[in-house]
Design a protein around this motif. Structure first.
Motif, mmCIF file in Angstrom:
data_model
loop_
_atom_site.group_PDB
_atom_site.id
_atom_site.type_symbol
_atom_site.label_atom_id
_atom_site.label_comp_id
_atom_site.label_asym_id
_atom_site.label_seq_id
_atom_site.Cartn_x
_atom_site.Cartn_y
_atom_site.Cartn_z
ATOM 1 N N LEU A 1 56.503 82.443 57.489
ATOM 2 C CA LEU A 1 57.360 81.392 56.942
ATOM 3 C C LEU A 1 58.578 81.143 57.831
ATOM 4 O O LEU A 1 59.020 80.004 57.994
ATOM 5 C CB LEU A 1 57.808 81.772 55.521
ATOM 6 N N PHE A 2 59.125 82.220 58.404
ATOM 7 C CA PHE A 2 60.286 82.072 59.283
ATOM 8 C C PHE A 2 59.924 81.243 60.511
ATOM 9 O O PHE A 2 60.673 80.345 60.922
ATOM 10 C CB PHE A 2 60.786 83.449 59.706
ATOM 11 N N ALA A 3 58.766 81.518 61.111
ATOM 12 C CA ALA A 3 58.340 80.757 62.287
ATOM 13 C C ALA A 3 58.130 79.292 61.925
ATOM 14 O O ALA A 3 58.500 78.388 62.684
ATOM 15 C CB ALA A 3 57.047 81.354 62.849
ATOM 16 N N HIS A 4 57.549 79.052 60.743
ATOM 17 C CA HIS A 4 57.341 77.679 60.287
ATOM 18 C C HIS A 4 58.683 76.971 60.082
ATOM 19 O O HIS A 4 58.866 75.808 60.482
ATOM 20 C CB HIS A 4 56.547 77.684 58.981
ATOM 21 N N LEU A 5 59.633 77.664 59.468
ATOM 22 C CA LEU A 5 60.952 77.084 59.218
ATOM 23 C C LEU A 5 61.674 76.755 60.520
ATOM 24 O O LEU A 5 62.225 75.660 60.685
ATOM 25 C CB LEU A 5 61.790 78.047 58.377
ATOM 26 N N VAL A 6 61.656 77.695 61.448
ATOM 27 C CA VAL A 6 62.327 77.473 62.735
ATOM 28 C C VAL A 6 61.703 76.290 63.462
ATOM 29 O O VAL A 6 62.408 75.413 63.985
ATOM 30 C CB VAL A 6 62.245 78.745 63.603
#
Length: 249
Positions: free
Chosen positions: A73-78
């Motif tokens: 999710l963090f990679a998607h958000l970034v």
């Protein structure tokens, strides 16, 4: 001793990166292979190690898996945040270079490559810690790290360049990734990382890497060349990591 062994990882990482650099005329095959290598590293190497090292559970779910989802999710958000910022100024920027689809932002590639550098540094820490346990353990861990660092170098260069970064930047990230295991191994003379923290890191990094492979690298590989050879390269990448993990075990 650990630092000397880590020099092997340094050379293998450079070899992987220079291989990716030389086959740019078969870009779709490079991306297909990179996606397979990344999938193999996540599913067959990072996740098993994370589950073993993290140990604890969060609300009945292994902490490594919770952090794996958090990393995804963090990679998607970034990626979405950087793409939005890039899109806001798109009208004032020159056209994208050939082969780079809309929404590809160089910052995402640099962030992902920086994560690869961090992972390689942790590989060096693993080598140093293993040699603290004993020479046999250190040799086994070093062999595993050196074997899969070819894939790390290949992926670091590919993921930096595919997002539109200049060749010089991709090469700089490749050299940083190659030097990271040496620095990590040297650091073990002064610092010891608790095993549960290492497991948490591996889970989080694995989730981020899976997002980049499944949502970015593989779709890009098939975007202009939906060929059977690209799919075969992806399968070959997974098979290569499976072979490396099996032999190292």
């Amino acid at each position: 001793m650990a630092v000397l062994v880590a020099l092997g990882a340094f050379l293998m990482t450079l070899a992987g990166g220079f291989t990716a650099q030389r086959v740019t005329d078969r870009r779709h095959l490079v991306l297909g292979l990179a996606g397979g290598l990344m999938l193999g590293v996540v599913g067959l190497d990072l996740l098993p190690e994370a589950l073993e090292a993290a140990g604890t559970e969060i609300l009945g779910v292994p902490a490594a898996l919770v952090l794996f989802v958090a990393g995804f999710l963090f990679a998607h958000l970034v990626e979405r945040l950087l793409a939005h910022r890039h899109g806001a100024g798109e009208d004032a920027r020159p056209a994208l270079s050939p082969g780079l689809r809309a929404g590809r932002t160089p910052e995402v590639g640099l962030t992902a490559a920086a994560a690869m550098v961090g992972h390689s540094a942790m590989d060096g820490v693993a080598i140093g810690a293993a040699f603290q346990v004993g020479g046999g353990m250190g040799t086994a861990v070093a062999a595993a790290v050196v074997a899969h660092d070819f894939a790390d170098g290949f992926n670091t260069y590919t993921i930096t360049s595919v997002y539109g970064n200049a060749r010089r930047r991709a090469q700089a990230m490749l050299f940083a990734d190659a030097a990271a295991p040496v620095a990590g191994a040297a650091s073990t003379a002064f610092v010891t990382i608790p095993e549960h923290l290492l497991g948490a890191y591996l889970g989080f990094f694995g989730g981020a890497l899976l997002y980049l492979a499944a949502a970015e690298i593989l779709p890009e590989a098939h975007h202009a060349h939906p060929a059977r050879s690209t799919l075969l390269c992806t399968v070959a990448g997974v098979g290569f990591i499976w072979l490396v993990v099996g032999l190292a075990g």
